[in-house]
Design a protein around this motif. Structure first.
Motif, PDB file in Angstrom:
ATOM      1  N   MET A 106     -15.364   1.873  -5.154  1.00 11.68           N
ATOM      2  CA  MET A 106     -14.765   2.725  -4.116  1.00 11.68           C
ATOM      3  C   MET A 106     -14.111   3.965  -4.723  1.00 11.68           C
ATOM      4  O   MET A 106     -14.140   5.037  -4.122  1.00 11.68           O
ATOM      5  N   VAL A 107     -13.536   3.836  -5.911  1.00 17.54           N
ATOM      6  CA  VAL A 107     -12.979   5.003  -6.603  1.00 17.54           C
ATOM      7  C   VAL A 107     -14.114   5.966  -6.962  1.00 17.54           C
ATOM      8  O   VAL A 107     -14.009   7.177  -6.766  1.00 17.54           O
ATOM      9  N   ALA A 108     -15.218   5.427  -7.472  1.00 11.97           N
ATOM     10  CA  ALA A 108     -16.369   6.259  -7.827  1.00 11.97           C
ATOM     11  C   ALA A 108     -16.933   6.983  -6.606  1.00 11.97           C
ATOM     12  O   ALA A 108     -17.426   8.113  -6.714  1.00 11.97           O
ATOM     13  N   ALA A 109     -16.840   6.352  -5.440  1.00  5.58           N
ATOM     14  CA  ALA A 109     -17.317   6.973  -4.196  1.00  5.58           C
ATOM     15  C   ALA A 109     -16.302   7.966  -3.633  1.00  5.58           C
ATOM     16  O   ALA A 109     -16.569   8.644  -2.644  1.00  5.58           O
ATOM     17  N   GLY A 110     -15.120   8.050  -4.236  1.00  9.18           N
ATOM     18  CA  GLY A 110     -14.094   8.992  -3.784  1.00  9.18           C
ATOM     19  C   GLY A 110     -13.268   8.503  -2.614  1.00  9.18           C
ATOM     20  O   GLY A 110     -12.508   9.269  -2.021  1.00  9.18           O
ATOM     21  N   GLU A 111     -13.388   7.219  -2.266  1.00  6.21           N
ATOM     22  CA  GLU A 111     -12.675   6.677  -1.109  1.00  6.21           C
ATOM     23  C   GLU A 111     -11.252   6.229  -1.439  1.00  6.21           C
ATOM     24  O   GLU A 111     -10.351   6.349  -0.628  1.00  6.21           O
ATOM     25  N   TRP A 112     -11.066   5.639  -2.601  1.00  3.76           N
ATOM     26  CA  TRP A 112      -9.768   5.108  -2.998  1.00  3.76           C
ATOM     27  C   TRP A 112      -9.290   5.809  -4.254  1.00  3.76           C
ATOM     28  O   TRP A 112     -10.083   6.248  -5.078  1.00  3.76           O
ATOM     29  N   ARG A 113      -7.954   5.902  -4.428  1.00  3.87           N
ATOM     30  CA  ARG A 113      -7.417   6.595  -5.596  1.00  3.87           C
ATOM     31  C   ARG A 113      -6.370   5.803  -6.373  1.00  3.87           C
ATOM     32  O   ARG A 113      -6.139   6.088  -7.539  1.00  3.87           O
ATOM     33  N   ASP A 114      -5.722   4.840  -5.748  1.00  2.00           N
ATOM     34  CA  ASP A 114      -4.630   4.143  -6.422  1.00  2.00           C
ATOM     35  C   ASP A 114      -4.523   2.723  -5.886  1.00  2.00           C
ATOM     36  O   ASP A 114      -5.053   2.410  -4.822  1.00  2.00           O
ATOM     37  N   TYR A 115      -3.829   1.881  -6.640  1.00  2.00           N
ATOM     38  CA  TYR A 115      -3.597   0.513  -6.182  1.00  2.00           C
ATOM     39  C   TYR A 115      -2.241   0.032  -6.667  1.00  2.00           C
ATOM     40  O   TYR A 115      -1.632   0.616  -7.552  1.00  2.00           O
ATOM     41  N   GLY A 116      -1.791  -1.043  -6.063  1.00  2.00           N
ATOM     42  CA  GLY A 116      -0.546  -1.693  -6.470  1.00  2.00           C
ATOM     43  C   GLY A 116      -0.711  -3.191  -6.328  1.00  2.00           C
ATOM     44  O   GLY A 116      -1.432  -3.664  -5.443  1.00  2.00           O
ATOM     45  N   ILE A 117      -0.073  -3.936  -7.221  1.00  2.00           N
ATOM     46  CA  ILE A 117      -0.135  -5.393  -7.167  1.00  2.00           C
ATOM     47  C   ILE A 117       1.286  -5.929  -7.009  1.00  2.00           C
ATOM     48  O   ILE A 117       2.184  -5.528  -7.739  1.00  2.00           O
ATOM     49  N   SER A 118       1.464  -6.815  -6.052  1.00  2.00           N
ATOM     50  CA  SER A 118       2.755  -7.475  -5.832  1.00  2.00           C
ATOM     51  C   SER A 118       2.561  -8.978  -5.960  1.00  2.00           C
ATOM     52  O   SER A 118       1.670  -9.545  -5.324  1.00  2.00           O
ATOM     53  N   CYS A 119       3.370  -9.610  -6.780  1.00  2.00           N
ATOM     54  CA  CYS A 119       3.346 -11.064  -6.940  1.00  2.00           C
ATOM     55  C   CYS A 119       4.647 -11.603  -6.377  1.00  2.00           C
ATOM     56  O   CYS A 119       5.707 -11.423  -6.970  1.00  2.00           O
ATOM     57  N   LEU A 120       4.561 -12.243  -5.225  1.00  2.00           N
ATOM     58  CA  LEU A 120       5.746 -12.722  -4.521  1.00  2.00           C
ATOM     59  C   LEU A 120       5.819 -14.241  -4.582  1.00  2.00           C
ATOM     60  O   LEU A 120       4.935 -14.885  -5.141  1.00  2.00           O
ATOM     61  N   GLY A 121       6.814 -14.814  -3.977  1.00  2.00           N
ATOM     62  CA  GLY A 121       6.994 -16.254  -4.003  1.00  2.00           C
ATOM     63  C   GLY A 121       5.920 -17.029  -3.272  1.00  2.00           C
ATOM     64  O   GLY A 121       5.482 -18.078  -3.713  1.00  2.00           O
ATOM     65  N   ASP A 122       5.445 -16.495  -2.130  1.00  2.00           N
ATOM     66  CA  ASP A 122       4.465 -17.231  -1.329  1.00  2.00           C
ATOM     67  C   ASP A 122       3.098 -16.566  -1.268  1.00  2.00           C
ATOM     68  O   ASP A 122       2.164 -17.122  -0.713  1.00  2.00           O
ATOM     69  N   MET A 123       2.961 -15.359  -1.830  1.00  2.00           N
ATOM     70  CA  MET A 123       1.681 -14.657  -1.781  1.00  2.00           C
ATOM     71  C   MET A 123       1.570 -13.596  -2.862  1.00  2.00           C
ATOM     72  O   MET A 123       2.580 -13.141  -3.395  1.00  2.00           O
ATOM     73  N   ALA A 124       0.327 -13.236  -3.162  1.00  2.00           N
ATOM     74  CA  ALA A 124       0.045 -12.108  -4.057  1.00  2.00           C
ATOM     75  C   ALA A 124      -0.716 -11.081  -3.230  1.00  2.00           C
ATOM     76  O   ALA A 124      -1.543 -11.434  -2.390  1.00  2.00           O
ATOM     77  N   VAL A 125      -0.426  -9.797  -3.466  1.00  2.00           N
ATOM     78  CA  VAL A 125      -1.033  -8.729  -2.683  1.00  2.00           C
ATOM     79  C   VAL A 125      -1.575  -7.643  -3.612  1.00  2.00           C
ATOM     80  O   VAL A 125      -0.875  -7.187  -4.511  1.00  2.00           O
ATOM     81  N   PHE A 126      -2.828  -7.254  -3.382  1.00  2.00           N
ATOM     82  CA  PHE A 126      -3.443  -6.110  -4.058  1.00  2.00           C
ATOM     83  C   PHE A 126      -3.576  -5.042  -2.985  1.00  2.00           C
ATOM     84  O   PHE A 126      -4.360  -5.198  -2.037  1.00  2.00           O
ATOM     85  N   SER A 127      -2.789  -3.972  -3.071  1.00  2.00           N
ATOM     86  CA  SER A 127      -2.797  -2.909  -2.064  1.00  2.00           C
ATOM     87  C   SER A 127      -3.631  -1.740  -2.558  1.00  2.00           C
ATOM     88  O   SER A 127      -3.535  -1.351  -3.722  1.00  2.00           O
ATOM     89  N   VAL A 128      -4.428  -1.162  -1.664  1.00  2.00           N
ATOM     90  CA  VAL A 128      -5.320  -0.055  -2.004  1.00  2.00           C
ATOM     91  C   VAL A 128      -4.862   1.189  -1.252  1.00  2.00           C
ATOM     92  O   VAL A 128      -4.589   1.128  -0.048  1.00  2.00           O
ATOM     93  N   PHE A 129      -4.786   2.304  -1.974  1.00  2.00           N
ATOM     94  CA  PHE A 129      -4.289   3.554  -1.399  1.00  2.00           C
ATOM     95  C   PHE A 129      -5.322   4.667  -1.521  1.00  2.00           C
ATOM     96  O   PHE A 129      -6.042   4.741  -2.520  1.00  2.00           O
TER      97      PHE A 129
END
Length: 109
Positions: free
Chosen positions: A30-53
């Motif tokens: 998706m980065v190569a296609a120019g759609e996405w540029r950044d990400y963030g990872i959150s590791c919490l007590g009950d879940m993990a989240v990979f956020s795409v920006f």
């Protein structure tokens, strides 16, 4: 009793190497296609989240969530859109991520 190493339950949920490899594979395309540029990872007590920006300073376009407590129900993996709507949920991360691959096909056309 609190969760922690003494009970054998992790105090934090995280993505393992295989899961991150699958997520970063589609992220790279998706980065190569120019759609996405950044990400963030959150590791919490009950879940993990990979956020795409699309841009660093905005709300995430998508969140890829891992919630182990839902493992025996509808599946611990889900892709959530910007508006909070669950786009896909399931037990297999690769099949859940296919909802994002459809967007890649449209972006390339």
């Amino acid at each position: 009793m609190p969760a922690g190493p003494s009970r054998g339950i992790p105090s934090q949920v995280a993505f393992d190497r295989r899961e991150l490899s699958e997520i970063l594979s589609i992220y790279g395309r998706m980065v190569a296609a120019g759609e996405w540029r950044d990400y963030g990872i959150s590791c919490l007590g009950d879940m993990a989240v990979f956020s795409v920006f699309r841009r660093t300073a905005e709300n995430p376009l998508y969140r890829i969530e891992k919630r182990p407590k839902l493992r025996n129900r509808q599946g611990m993996y889900s892709v959530v859109g910007m508006d909070g709507q669950v786009l896909k949920r399931g037990h297999d991360l690769k099949s859940v991520l296919r909802v994002l691959e459809r967007k890649l096909i449209r972006a390339v056309d």
